[in-house]
Motif scaffolding. Structure first.
Motif, PDB file in Angstrom:
ATOM      1  N   PHE A 208       0.841  -1.205   0.000  1.00 45.83           N
ATOM      2  CA  PHE A 208       0.000   0.000   0.000  1.00 45.83           C
ATOM      3  C   PHE A 208       0.874   1.252   0.000  1.00 45.83           C
ATOM      4  N   ARG A 210       3.971   1.532  -0.826  1.00 44.33           N
ATOM      5  CA  ARG A 210       4.740   1.624  -2.061  1.00 44.33           C
ATOM      6  C   ARG A 210       3.910   2.274  -3.158  1.00 44.33           C
ATOM      7  N   TYR A 213       3.690   6.051  -2.752  1.00 42.76           N
ATOM      8  CA  TYR A 213       4.868   6.715  -3.305  1.00 42.76           C
ATOM      9  C   TYR A 213       4.833   6.744  -4.833  1.00 42.76           C
ATOM     10  N   ALA A 214       4.404   5.636  -5.425  1.00 45.72           N
ATOM     11  CA  ALA A 214       4.345   5.564  -6.889  1.00 45.72           C
ATOM     12  C   ALA A 214       3.416   6.645  -7.430  1.00 45.72           C
ATOM     13  N   ASN A 217       4.880  10.103  -7.286  1.00 44.37           N
ATOM     14  CA  ASN A 217       5.902  10.361  -8.290  1.00 44.37           C
ATOM     15  C   ASN A 217       5.326  10.436  -9.687  1.00 44.37           C
ATOM     16  N   ASN A 218       4.403   9.567  -9.999  1.00 39.97           N
ATOM     17  CA  ASN A 218       3.835   9.556 -11.343  1.00 39.97           C
ATOM     18  C   ASN A 218       2.484   8.858 -11.319  1.00 39.97           C
ATOM     19  N   THR A 220       0.030   8.902 -13.510  1.00 40.60           N
ATOM     20  CA  THR A 220      -0.375   8.253 -14.755  1.00 40.60           C
ATOM     21  C   THR A 220       0.292   6.888 -14.894  1.00 40.60           C
ATOM     22  N   ALA A 221       1.604   6.868 -14.674  1.00 40.44           N
ATOM     23  CA  ALA A 221       2.308   5.588 -14.808  1.00 40.44           C
ATOM     24  C   ALA A 221       1.772   4.585 -13.790  1.00 40.44           C
ATOM     25  N   SER A 222       1.390   5.055 -12.614  1.00 38.76           N
ATOM     26  CA  SER A 222       0.828   4.158 -11.612  1.00 38.76           C
ATOM     27  C   SER A 222      -0.457   3.531 -12.116  1.00 38.76           C
ATOM     28  N   ARG A 223      -1.300   4.361 -12.719  1.00 35.06           N
ATOM     29  CA  ARG A 223      -2.562   3.853 -13.235  1.00 35.06           C
ATOM     30  C   ARG A 223      -2.295   2.820 -14.326  1.00 35.06           C
ATOM     31  N   PHE A 224      -1.356   3.127 -15.212  1.00 33.26           N
ATOM     32  CA  PHE A 224      -1.017   2.189 -16.285  1.00 33.26           C
ATOM     33  C   PHE A 224      -0.401   0.912 -15.724  1.00 33.26           C
ATOM     34  N   SER A 225       0.122   0.975 -14.507  1.00 31.13           N
ATOM     35  CA  SER A 225       0.724  -0.215 -13.909  1.00 31.13           C
ATOM     36  C   SER A 225      -0.286  -1.016 -13.107  1.00 31.13           C
ATOM     37  N   GLY A 226      -1.547  -0.620 -13.171  1.00 29.23           N
ATOM     38  CA  GLY A 226      -2.571  -1.374 -12.478  1.00 29.23           C
ATOM     39  C   GLY A 226      -2.784  -0.981 -11.028  1.00 29.23           C
ATOM     40  N   VAL A 227      -2.192   0.132 -10.608  1.00 28.11           N
ATOM     41  CA  VAL A 227      -2.446   0.622  -9.254  1.00 28.11           C
ATOM     42  C   VAL A 227      -3.843   1.234  -9.238  1.00 28.11           C
ATOM     43  N   ARG A 228      -4.633   0.853  -8.227  1.00 26.63           N
ATOM     44  CA  ARG A 228      -5.987   1.410  -8.165  1.00 26.63           C
ATOM     45  C   ARG A 228      -5.915   2.785  -7.507  1.00 26.63           C
TER      46      ARG A 228
ATOM     47  N   ILE B 328      -4.959  -6.504 -16.454  1.00 26.55           N
ATOM     48  CA  ILE B 328      -3.770  -7.273 -16.085  1.00 26.55           C
ATOM     49  C   ILE B 328      -4.188  -8.618 -15.507  1.00 26.55           C
ATOM     50  N   LYS B 341       6.152   9.307 -19.277  1.00 24.73           N
ATOM     51  CA  LYS B 341       4.996   9.803 -18.525  1.00 24.73           C
ATOM     52  C   LYS B 341       4.099   8.667 -18.068  1.00 24.73           C
ATOM     53  N   GLN B 342       3.918   7.656 -18.957  1.00 22.84           N
ATOM     54  CA  GLN B 342       2.914   6.649 -18.658  1.00 22.84           C
ATOM     55  C   GLN B 342       3.510   5.314 -18.227  1.00 22.84           C
ATOM     56  N   TRP B 348      12.594   6.559  -9.813  1.00 25.53           N
ATOM     57  CA  TRP B 348      12.753   5.322  -9.076  1.00 25.53           C
ATOM     58  C   TRP B 348      13.818   4.424  -9.695  1.00 25.53           C
TER      59      TRP B 348
END
Lengths: 348, 503
Positions: A208, A210, A213-214, A217-218, A220-228, B328, B341-342, B348
């Protein structure tokens, strides 16, 4: 394909092993913001002691700690909120509303105190939940505007419930929160320590934390990585409301009563503590321990200044300056590094 | 007096690591509509930015009416009568039409500094009427259609007394009727003495308007012809006719059973009626011009931009995908186009980036497990050959190609069936490109189904088993590798065929 390219390609395919043990760097270790904070903390103690003979007095320090620690509870979730690049300025109003509802339930509606406590916590969490939901549903609204609105709203509701009255007469046992101790250690300090450990673990040792922090930092990238992302944001804001309710319980217990105008400007003290603790308003950076040290720095600074009869207005100036210096220093450090290395990389 | 209003000689522009323009010549006659053509990434946009003073060229000279000029910023160019109308209108949507037209050169009363609203409104109205438009200058810019906004941009160019007007894909977002109006306006401007550089991907625009066409390819000047001198086929060859200078790795493995079946997928305003299938071990190339809806379709499959029509059948089961997390879980991974960006958290380390989308697998009841995390990160980073010292190196310190490999490694943390790659080699140097191709082929041979979006023709043809070409939000053609040629793909992606009113 030219020769040059071919060699380049071959290099790409060479199997390389990557280290998965982090090298320990002493320099890096000591360049951490928290060391500076500990230094400032010691400085505050030394200056206070030299200015007032009463400062290093066990009973005095103990009482002072009990006074400033109540807002410290809100610092924990505020660290997460600011790592998320958001802010919550409604926490002071949440303290007032949840404590007023608790007191009214007990005094006017004859609800048992234990149940009133639980409802107090639920009200606080609900206030935070509303903030979080509004912020994720209306993406064009910034957290500062949403919580400004609810800051006014929650305080307003508290005034409607209790008007300008105080409500007290709590049962005897309730004073334990604010005044009680276990083995000579104030209960509030024990509670603070336990929650500090819980939140430190939550932020630094769980998936959670982690993800928080994601997102900082970003996003959009978090969303694309499957972070809810929405869910996490709502949880963090709800935690802020819940901690505000815990503050409300300790505050009401210490004061023996509550009224709609309690915990005024708490949000500013809390944000100041978090910022001093090294949590960047740009998001994604900072650690829980820094903010915890900052709670004690500001707390003892205020206490010490009070002892030598510095008027509260002057105290504001000193704390304001401390905060300015603390947010400016890291920037200067980076600038200096930037010049020295002659690096052309742009600073954020 | 020179024969040309604008002449550029030997223009070279370099960005770190990239030569965006390489010795480009260009000649514009007065009163001419001059088409500038080339594939995505051929250097057209950079070229325009040199003319408008946004970028200063590293080498080369520019002459305006025979006089040598150097622009250090866009204002210089504007003062010399050069105006550009960009593909994506860069207006102030909350301000009035008049304010948009006069932005930066408002009519102001001397001494008092008062803005002369009435004069400006009248002038704006006059210009708009001269363009045959009835737009009210007091209306809000944001309330206008794209076509109307473009007319306002043209009015702005006229109000600055521009003699050279550059139009960057003005018809891209217009219907055919609106395009027709724009043609008339453009011809009007020419008749009034302006010279126009017209950039478009549509051949019909060029044939309708231009008298001269100049082609750029791979940042180089290819040639300039009168419109009657060159046939459609020769023009396409001029645009794409490079040799395939990349060696694509040999494919191993076989195409297996059906993995994915997309039927009539649609999202209002973005794409419609998209149907295709994907098999195990297959690479499906998805190409078309930028803005044709390729990314949007794939982001729909990944749950970023939920679709509102159609169905997705995955491994024989009908599924509804609403969020990336769900995608996923169902076994679909997506490598975004904009990895900075995405795709990645630049601040990190490599390790943290790789583990980010697999936190639930790495964690034990929510607790992080460092050992497991580091082991997975190390294994995957090595699998895709990331060049670094340790998994604790920051991603921001890596080259573009290595960053892309980290992004690919990140996908491999999940148990996926389908991997969508959105422009996987964009901004990556040649060496790293081959490495990425190698990885993609390796993945296909392991049985992943791969959808690869790419604008680079040789890459699409060299890598894909089948190629789906999109145009204006629809798949217009699906070609087998055996019969796919650059010409066929380009023709499908550019020419208005039967789907005249698509989207």
């Amino acid at each position: 394909m030219t020769m040059e390219q071919r060699t380049l390609d071959q290099n790409e395919y060479v199997q390389r092993t990557l280290k998965n043990k982090q090298e320990f760097s002493l320099k890096k270790f000591f360049l951490q913001w928290e060391w500076l904070l500990i230094l400032v903390f010691l400085l505050v103690i030394v200056i206070n002691t030299s200015l007032s003979p009463y400062f290093l007095n066990a009973a005095g320090l103990r009482d002072a700690t009990m006074v400033f620690l109540d807002k410290g509870f809100i610092v924990f979730p505020m660290v997460m909120i600011m790592i998320l690049r958001d802010i919550d300025i409604s926490v002071g109003s949440t303290v007032a509303l949840s404590s007023v509802i608790m007191a009214t339930l007990y005094n006017t509606l004859n609800v048992p105190m234990g149940a009133a406590l639980v409802i107090c916590l639920l009200v606080g969490a609900l206030c935070g939940l509303i903030n979080g939901l509004l912020i994720v549903k209306f993406k064009e609204l910034s957290a500062v505007i949403v919580t400004l609105a609810t800051m006014i709203l929650y305080r307003g509701i508290a005034y409607v419930i209790l008007e300008d009255q105080a409500s007290g007469n709590f049962p005897e046992w309730f004073s334990f929160f604010g005044w009680g101790s276990v083995a000579g250690i104030p209960f509030i300090l024990i509670a603070f320590t336990i929650l500090a450990i819980v939140f430190t673990l939550l932020l630094h040792k769980t998936t959670f934390g982690r993800q928080v922090y994601a997102m900082g930092n970003n996003d959009t990238a978090s969303r694309f990585s499957g972070v809810r992302v929405d869910r996490i944001k709502v949880i963090v804001f709800t935690l802020a409301g819940l901690m505000a309710a815990i503050t409300a319980i300790f505050l009401a217990s210490r004061m023996g009563s509550t009224r709609p105008n309690v915990a005024m400007m708490y949000e500013l003290d809390v944000i100041a503590m978090v910022a001093l603790g090294g949590i960047s308003t740009a998001g994604g950076k900072g650690r829980m321990i820094g903010a915890i040290i900052a709670v004690f720095i500001i707390g003892y600074l205020q206490y010490g200044l009070g002892l030598i009869n510095i008027p509260s207005q002057t105290m504001l100036i000193i704390i304001g300056l401390l905060l300015l210096v603390s947010v400016a220093v890291p920037k200067m450090k980076v600038n200096w590094k930037f010049k020295k290395s002659g690096s052309k990389r742009k600073l954020e | 007096m020179s024969d040309y209003v604008l002449e550029l000689k030997g223009i070279t522009k370099e960005f770190p690591g990239v030569r965006a323009l390489d010795n480009v010549d260009f000649k514009l006659k007065p009163g001419q509509i001059h088409a500038l053509m080339g594939e995505n990434g051929a250097g057209k946009s950079t070229f325009i930015k040199v003319i408008t003073g946004v970028h200063a060229p590293n080498e080369g000279e520019m002459f305006l009416n025979g006089e040598r000029v150097e622009f250090s910023n866009p204002n210089d160019a504007q003062e010399k009568g050069i105006a550009a109308i960009y593909q994506h209108v860069t207006s102030y949507p909350d301000l009035s039409v008049t304010e948009n037209i006069f932005m930066g050169h408002e009519r102001i009363q001397k001494f008092t500094g008062r803005i002369l609203w009435k004069e400006m409104h009248d002038e704006a109205k006059k210009i708009l009427r001269s363009l045959g438009s009835s737009i009210d200058p007091k209306s809000e810019m944001g309330a206008l259609s794209v076509a109307q906004q473009q007319i306002v941009e043209i009015a702005k160019a006229i109000s600055t007394k521009a003699k050279i007007i550059i139009m960057d894909e003005p018809t891209a977002a217009l219907t055919s009727r609106e395009s027709e109006e724009l043609y008339k306006i453009t011809e009007n401007l020419r008749d009034q003495g302006a010279s126009i550089i017209f950039i478009s991907h549509r051949f019909e625009d060029m044939y309708r308007l231009a008298s001269q066409v100049t082609v750029l390819r791979d940042s180089k000047y290819i040639g300039s012809w009168g419109i009657e001198e060159i046939s459609n086929e020769d023009l396409i060859i001029a645009m794409v006719g490079r040799e395939i200078n990349q060696v694509f790795p040999e494919r191993k493995g076989e195409i297996g059973e059906k993995l994915l079946e997309v039927e009539g997928l649609g999202k209002a305003g973005y794409f419609a009626d998209v149907s295709f299938t994907l098999h195990k071990g297959e690479i499906l190339g998805l190409t078309g011009l930028v803005g044709a809806g390729r990314t949007e379709v794939c982001q729909s499959l990944f749950g970023i931009m939920p679709y509102d029509k159609g169905s997705i059948v995955l491994n024989g089961e009908k599924v509804k995908i609403q969020s990336p997390k769900e995608a996923i879980r169902l076994g679909i991974g997506y490598l975004p186009e904009d990895r900075q960006k995405q795709g990645l958290v630049l601040q990190w380390s490599i390790g943290r980036n790789i583990s980010l989308s697999a936190l639930s697998a790495i964690g034990n009841k929510g607790w992080l497990r460092d050992k497991k995390e580091f082991a997975i990160a190390k294994e995957l980073a090595e699998k895709v050959h990331v060049k670094a010292n340790s998994i604790f190196d920051l991603v921001s310190s890596l080259s573009g190609g290595n960053q892309q490999k980290v992004a690919v490694a990140k996908l491999l943390t999940a148990e996926l069936d389908i991997i969508i790659l959105d422009e996987p080699t964009k901004g990556v140097d040649v060496g790293a490109k081959s490495a990425i191709y190698e990885i993609i082929n390796e993945l296909a041979s392991q049985g992943y189904g791969i959808i690869m979006i790419s604008s680079e023709m040789p890459e699409v043809i060299g890598m894909s088993d089948r190629i789906a070409v999109m145009r204006a939000g629809r798949i217009v053609k699906i070609l087998n590798r055996a019969i796919a040629t650059q010409e066929a793909i380009l023709e499908a992606s550019m020419t208005d065929s039967t789907e005249k009113n698509a989207g």
